[in-house]
Design a protein around this motif. Sequence first.
Motif, mmCIF file in Angstrom:
data_model
loop_
_atom_site.group_PDB
_atom_site.id
_atom_site.type_symbol
_atom_site.label_atom_id
_atom_site.label_comp_id
_atom_site.label_asym_id
_atom_site.label_seq_id
_atom_site.Cartn_x
_atom_site.Cartn_y
_atom_site.Cartn_z
ATOM 1 N N GLY A 56 -3.383 -17.503 -13.011
ATOM 2 C CA GLY A 56 -2.014 -16.916 -12.975
ATOM 3 C C GLY A 56 -1.886 -16.054 -14.150
ATOM 4 N N LEU A 57 -2.592 -15.663 -15.025
ATOM 5 C CA LEU A 57 -2.123 -14.789 -16.231
ATOM 6 C C LEU A 57 -2.107 -13.373 -15.387
ATOM 7 N N THR A 58 -1.106 -12.683 -16.136
ATOM 8 C CA THR A 58 -0.966 -11.437 -15.515
ATOM 9 C C THR A 58 -0.763 -10.393 -16.601
ATOM 10 N N GLY A 88 6.278 -12.241 -8.507
ATOM 11 C CA GLY A 88 5.362 -13.438 -8.276
ATOM 12 C C GLY A 88 5.577 -14.386 -9.553
ATOM 13 N N PHE A 89 6.616 -15.294 -9.367
ATOM 14 C CA PHE A 89 6.961 -16.378 -10.575
ATOM 15 C C PHE A 89 6.531 -17.780 -9.964
ATOM 16 N N TYR A 90 5.992 -18.571 -11.205
ATOM 17 C CA TYR A 90 5.658 -19.869 -10.790
ATOM 18 C C TYR A 90 6.611 -20.933 -11.260
ATOM 19 N N HIS A 103 13.294 -15.093 -5.084
ATOM 20 C CA HIS A 103 12.672 -13.789 -5.269
ATOM 21 C C HIS A 103 13.079 -13.061 -6.588
ATOM 22 N N THR A 104 12.209 -12.676 -7.361
ATOM 23 C CA THR A 104 12.519 -12.040 -8.847
ATOM 24 C C THR A 104 11.727 -10.601 -8.968
ATOM 25 N N PHE A 237 8.401 -19.040 -14.515
ATOM 26 C CA PHE A 237 7.731 -18.006 -15.470
ATOM 27 C C PHE A 237 7.034 -17.269 -14.582
ATOM 28 N N LEU A 238 6.598 -15.851 -15.354
ATOM 29 C CA LEU A 238 5.682 -14.951 -14.915
ATOM 30 C C LEU A 238 4.334 -15.569 -14.610
ATOM 31 N N THR A 239 3.866 -16.365 -15.668
ATOM 32 C CA THR A 239 2.562 -16.974 -15.683
ATOM 33 C C THR A 239 2.799 -18.681 -15.431
#
Length: 756
Positions: A56-58, A88-90, A103-104, A237-239
């Motif tokens: 999931g790291l970006t 793509g947030f988790y 959605h963000t 979060f993003l990750t």
Amino acid sequence: MFRARPVLVSLVLSFLAGIATAGQGPTVGAEVAGRHIFGPPPPIAPEMQTRDAATGLTTVRATRAPEGFSFDGRLDEPVYDVLKPITGFYQVLPDNGKEATEHTEVWIFYDRNNVYVAARLWVKDKATLIANELRRDKARQNDDFGLAFDTFYDRQTGFLFYTTPLGALGDCQVGEAQGATNCDYNAVWDVRTSRFEGGWTAEFKIPFKTIRYRPGKEQVWGVNFRRTIRHRNETTFLTRMPVTFGGGAISRVSYAGTLVGIEAPEGSKNFDIKPYGISRLTSDNTARPVVRNDAAGDFGVDVKYGITQNLNADLTYNTDFAQVEADDQQVNLTRFNQAFPEKRDFFLEGSGIFSASGGGAPLFFSRQVGLSGQGRDIPIVGGARVTGKIGRNLVGLLNITSKEDSTTQSPQTNFTVLRIKRDILKRSTLGATYTGRSQSLVRPGESSHAYGVDAGFNLLDNIGADAFYSVADTPGLGGAKRSYGGVFGVTPDNWGLSVRHLFIDDDFNPEVGFVRRDNMRQTTGTARLSRRLKSKTLRRISLTGNFDYIYNNTASIRETSDDTVTFNTEFHSSDALNAEFNHGYDVLLRPFRIAPNVTVPAGAYDTKSVRTFYTIGPQKRYNFSGSYEYGGLYGGTQHVFGISAARLAVTPKLAVEPSVTINWIDLPFGAFNTQLYRTRTTYTFTPRIFASAFVQYNSTNSTFSTNLRLRWEYEPGSEFFVVYTNDQNMNPLTPTRSSEMLNRAFVVKFNKLFRF
């Protein structure tokens, strides 16, 4: 058995290898600007992000702000139709690892002076938005969007900025180590927000001069984004983040993604000058001689200079803290000292650097500087502070001199604090601290010193250990005295264990620090069982057991112990219901005056008590925590009723925060009661202008206090204050008067930030 040894050795080696790489996601990969990055390779234009599907790291890319770029929060420029957003947030909570329910979209831009982060936050039903708070740093229970930059890319520390649909400002310094997160930090930055048909938008402007970063034009930073959807109590979060991190996961910068593409001003050194002018009218009946309507004016200046891009010097002359809100009064029914929180900006900024691991008595407690034991101001001549990072070392140096003060009978005193903290392994630190005071409180005319070393280890995601050893050398107390201890904890989501041991010598007294209780050996242990439920109402239940035993070093006896069992129920609404059962034991080696006319004799006292409290979710317009406790106290009984953390959001701009604590105490040697009432009323005109009224009544000292403040940040970093304070004695010795003024002040203060 012999054949099993290779397997055992292999398991041990695997565990140690896991410690060395804990929390880091994939191993380092591509190299950018001489830095190996954690996570997938950088995106190639026109792509804005690449993601590692397994972790999931970006890795995301910033782009230069285009011509015609407007900082207005609307996001209606053509660039937003051309550039693909970061998305793509988790979820961390409530459904860990699943995609966010809303959605963000995020974009990152920069120009020669600033970094810009723009976000479009879609909302299926705008009626579910929660936005009822405008005050700075107080809007954490609203819908929000925030970003964290790890500008050194050390995966240890970072800067957090966040906002809400109303445009409230919030900022923190964050970090992995204990004490590294400091949300009293106020940076110079700006934000604009707006609404659109599908939700709300936010645009951040963060000057390069506000944040520190490594030398070099081409930068590689850590980055993470947090979005809170408050009506669902959903944090995303993003990750991907472990569920145990909860809503505070933004501080775990080792889990952040990577930001490339920013070209920062090379070799830029910050130089800020912030002079102030102040006028005041004061009266003080407690001073000797008495002060009546004394009119005075003064001036001073603060200077911030960037020694390097990541090392700052702060200089202050004739420092004044008249604009700071009054302390929250407390009722103390124990025989030990109480610590009041720091509220002065000069000491709050960068305070995490001076915090040591291990959980011992702090060698540096900033309220020892410029304040007497009764909370009275002691004028400060000036001082200097150097903070920042040199390689893998965080450094902090503080030197302050206070003036001679006849009211508090304080001689001119110099205070010195030196702190060095080095990053080791992946998420661990080693530190050393020195504090010194030129005029000892125990023996004036001589100096006192204290030294300490500490270590903090984040071994795996849910395993941590801290330790410290310190020495205080205070004249008149029989030479150097020691304190040492450590804590070890294992805290996965469904259970947890921790143990802590603390030793403090008799007369251990670091005079720039704080010791609540000396001459003791303390052992504390905690065990927790918890479970997340698949229920439409309940989110989590937990059962926690705690023991706390304190032995007197000199008398070699158990002096105090507490055994506590707590049952906690957490609802999806963020309401919480708790019940607590306690068995306590306390030995008084000498009589203790608990109230003006009540003295508890020496002896051993065994008590049992039960306490229950209910908390209404803090995101709601009307919320509070209510509690009731009944039990024994020194051979008698005690009833305690309290309302705390209350907030009535009358409108998004007007909030009232009342609190009440009432004790009814009936002892064999006397009965008494105490009342503590506080109400803070705040009207926030804009995110940068507010007026507040803070009134308190404490029956313990029969004092009624009033603190009225107007704060206007007329431009980022520049402020105007109007402050009125008044303390009244409601039980004076003269029976013919209903009250007597203790002290009163009316203050007007103005400062202006100049940036070069």
